[in-house]
Design an enzyme around this catalytic site. Structure first.
Site, PDB file in Angstrom:
ATOM      1  N   ARG A  65       0.820  -1.224   0.000  1.00  0.00           N
ATOM      2  CA  ARG A  65       0.000   0.000   0.000  1.00  0.00           C
ATOM      3  C   ARG A  65       0.848   1.266   0.000  1.00  0.00           C
ATOM      4  O   ARG A  65       0.492   2.256  -0.625  1.00  0.00           O
ATOM      5  CB  ARG A  65      -0.914   0.022   1.238  1.00  0.00           C
ATOM      6  CG  ARG A  65      -2.037  -0.947   1.137  1.00  0.00           C
ATOM      7  CD  ARG A  65      -2.852  -0.998   2.412  1.00  0.00           C
ATOM      8  NE  ARG A  65      -3.835  -2.042   2.282  1.00  0.00           N
ATOM      9  CZ  ARG A  65      -5.006  -1.889   1.671  1.00  0.00           C
ATOM     10  NH1 ARG A  65      -5.349  -0.718   1.183  1.00  0.00           N
ATOM     11  NH2 ARG A  65      -5.841  -2.893   1.558  1.00  0.00           N
ATOM     12  N   ILE A  92      -7.773   2.970   2.752  1.00  0.00           N
ATOM     13  CA  ILE A  92      -7.179   3.806   3.802  1.00  0.00           C
ATOM     14  C   ILE A  92      -5.829   4.298   3.305  1.00  0.00           C
ATOM     15  O   ILE A  92      -5.024   3.519   2.778  1.00  0.00           O
ATOM     16  CB  ILE A  92      -7.065   2.996   5.109  1.00  0.00           C
ATOM     17  CG1 ILE A  92      -8.484   2.771   5.640  1.00  0.00           C
ATOM     18  CG2 ILE A  92      -6.204   3.739   6.138  1.00  0.00           C
ATOM     19  CD1 ILE A  92      -8.565   1.945   6.872  1.00  0.00           C
ATOM     20  N   HIS A 109     -17.824  12.153   4.340  1.00  0.00           N
ATOM     21  CA  HIS A 109     -18.339  10.944   4.991  1.00  0.00           C
ATOM     22  C   HIS A 109     -19.854  11.099   5.189  1.00  0.00           C
ATOM     23  O   HIS A 109     -20.311  12.157   5.615  1.00  0.00           O
ATOM     24  CB  HIS A 109     -17.632  10.765   6.341  1.00  0.00           C
ATOM     25  CG  HIS A 109     -18.004   9.498   7.037  1.00  0.00           C
ATOM     26  ND1 HIS A 109     -17.464   8.273   6.690  1.00  0.00           N
ATOM     27  CD2 HIS A 109     -18.877   9.253   8.046  1.00  0.00           C
ATOM     28  CE1 HIS A 109     -17.980   7.332   7.468  1.00  0.00           C
ATOM     29  NE2 HIS A 109     -18.837   7.893   8.294  1.00  0.00           N
ATOM     30  N   ASP A 144      -5.981   8.874  12.013  1.00  0.00           N
ATOM     31  CA  ASP A 144      -7.125   8.215  12.655  1.00  0.00           C
ATOM     32  C   ASP A 144      -8.334   8.300  11.720  1.00  0.00           C
ATOM     33  O   ASP A 144      -8.829   9.393  11.440  1.00  0.00           O
ATOM     34  CB  ASP A 144      -7.454   8.893  13.985  1.00  0.00           C
ATOM     35  CG  ASP A 144      -6.245   8.865  14.912  1.00  0.00           C
ATOM     36  OD1 ASP A 144      -5.580   7.818  14.986  1.00  0.00           O
ATOM     37  OD2 ASP A 144      -5.968   9.914  15.524  1.00  0.00           O
ATOM     38  N   VAL A 145      -8.778   7.127  11.266  1.00  0.00           N
ATOM     39  CA  VAL A 145      -9.834   7.078  10.238  1.00  0.00           C
ATOM     40  C   VAL A 145     -11.116   7.803  10.680  1.00  0.00           C
ATOM     41  O   VAL A 145     -11.648   7.545  11.758  1.00  0.00           O
ATOM     42  CB  VAL A 145     -10.152   5.598   9.889  1.00  0.00           C
ATOM     43  CG1 VAL A 145     -11.309   5.515   8.891  1.00  0.00           C
ATOM     44  CG2 VAL A 145      -8.924   4.915   9.327  1.00  0.00           C
ATOM     45  N   ASP A 146     -11.565   8.715   9.834  1.00  0.00           N
ATOM     46  CA  ASP A 146     -12.807   9.479  10.050  1.00  0.00           C
ATOM     47  C   ASP A 146     -12.792  10.303  11.340  1.00  0.00           C
ATOM     48  O   ASP A 146     -13.851  10.662  11.859  1.00  0.00           O
ATOM     49  CB  ASP A 146     -14.050   8.545  10.074  1.00  0.00           C
ATOM     50  CG  ASP A 146     -14.313   7.909   8.725  1.00  0.00           C
ATOM     51  OD1 ASP A 146     -13.855   8.445   7.701  1.00  0.00           O
ATOM     52  OD2 ASP A 146     -14.983   6.851   8.708  1.00  0.00           O
TER      53      ASP A 146
HETATM   54  C1  GRF Z   1     -20.396   9.321  -0.620  1.00  0.00           C
HETATM   55  O1  GRF Z   1     -21.636   9.077  -0.036  1.00  0.00           O
HETATM   56  C2  GRF Z   1     -19.373   9.635   0.433  1.00  0.00           C
HETATM   57  O2  GRF Z   1     -19.909  10.191   1.588  1.00  0.00           O
HETATM   58  C3  GRF Z   1     -18.784   8.292   0.754  1.00  0.00           C
HETATM   59  O3  GRF Z   1     -18.811   7.573  -0.446  1.00  0.00           O
HETATM   60  C4  GRF Z   1     -19.835   8.081  -1.282  1.00  0.00           C
HETATM   61  C5  GRF Z   1     -19.235   8.372  -2.609  1.00  0.00           C
HETATM   62  O4  GRF Z   1     -20.170   8.639  -3.607  1.00  0.00           O
HETATM   63  N1  GRF Z   1     -17.462   8.451   1.320  1.00  0.00           N
HETATM   64  P1  GRF Z   1     -19.726   9.134  -5.030  1.00  0.00           P
HETATM   65  O5  GRF Z   1     -18.713   8.136  -5.586  1.00  0.00           O
HETATM   66  O6  GRF Z   1     -19.136  10.511  -4.873  1.00  0.00           O
HETATM   67  O7  GRF Z   1     -20.978   9.150  -5.838  1.00  0.00           O
END
Ligand code: GRF
Length: 195
Positions: A65, A92, A109, A144-146
């Site tokens: 990765r 990630i 998110h 830290d994820v999200d």
């Molecule tokens: C979105 O809902 C975003 O919040 C999440 O993945 C989705 C991506 O949608 N992380 P798109 O590929 O932009 O249509």
């Protein structure tokens, strides 16, 4: 000079599309300079149709990765990218990549963070949990994820008759407003210098 944005995507690309649409306004202070994906996906087609440089970085083409992210960082820097936007990117990011673009990577998110963090099923989890309100969040990506600093959020009501699909559609409609607005706000202020 408009802020040069690099978008990382894995899926449908509707948030990428929202950014591209916003940047059609000559007064919009940013533009998508390059799109990177970790697999073949519709987002690449959106980039292609908009004439934006794009490249796929499948993990299978790299020893690990870190090597994949290194190659991706190199391409982003070659294209003069100043802000990295994770728009539905489902891998990630490795620590060296995050360090390289420190405080210059944002993610969208589909929940009101810190609720339903660290999951790809945030919409379904919100529905199952019985909350009356969920939404979307744009935050800075850290190790830290999200959990990086929240830049902006938009709420979405959960309706009694919602399905995962109907709720997701309404959340995404808000995302498409929120993400271009945050990028616009970031473009209007000094960003940390890239070293
Ligand atoms: C979105 O809902 C975003 O919040 C999440 O993945 C989705 C991506 O949608 N992380 P798109 O590929 O932009 O249509």
């Amino acid at each position: 000079m408009r802020l040069r944005v690099g978008v990382l995507a894995s899926g449908r690309g509707s948030n990428l599309e929202a950014l591209i649409e916003a940047s059609k306004d000559p007064l919009y202070p940013a533009r998508v300079a390059v799109v990177c994906a970790n697999r073949e996906c519709p987002a690449l087609e959106i980039a292609k149709n908009a004439g934006i440089f794009r490249r796929v970085f499948p993990l299978s083409s790299y020893p690990d990765r870190e090597a994949r992210d290194r190659a991706m960082a190199q391409l982003l820097l070659e294209h003069g990218v100043e802000l990295v936007v994770c728009a539905g990117y489902d891998a990630i990011l490795e620590k060296p990549f995050i360090r390289r673009f420190k405080r210059r990577i944002i993610n969208i998110h589909p929940s009101l963070l810190p609720e339903f963090a660290g999951t790809m099923d945030a919409v379904a989890m919100a529905l199952e949990s019985g909350v009356r309100e969920t939404g979307c969040t744009v935050h800075i990506v850290t190790d830290d994820v999200d959990a990086g600093p929240i830049l902006a959020q938009r709420p979405v009501e959960v309706r009694p008759d919602d399905t995962v699909e109907s709720l997701r559609n309404r959340i995404q409609a808000e995302e498409h407003v929120l993400l271009p607005a945050v990028v616009k706000a970031l473009a209007g202020r000094p960003l940390p210098i890239l070293v």
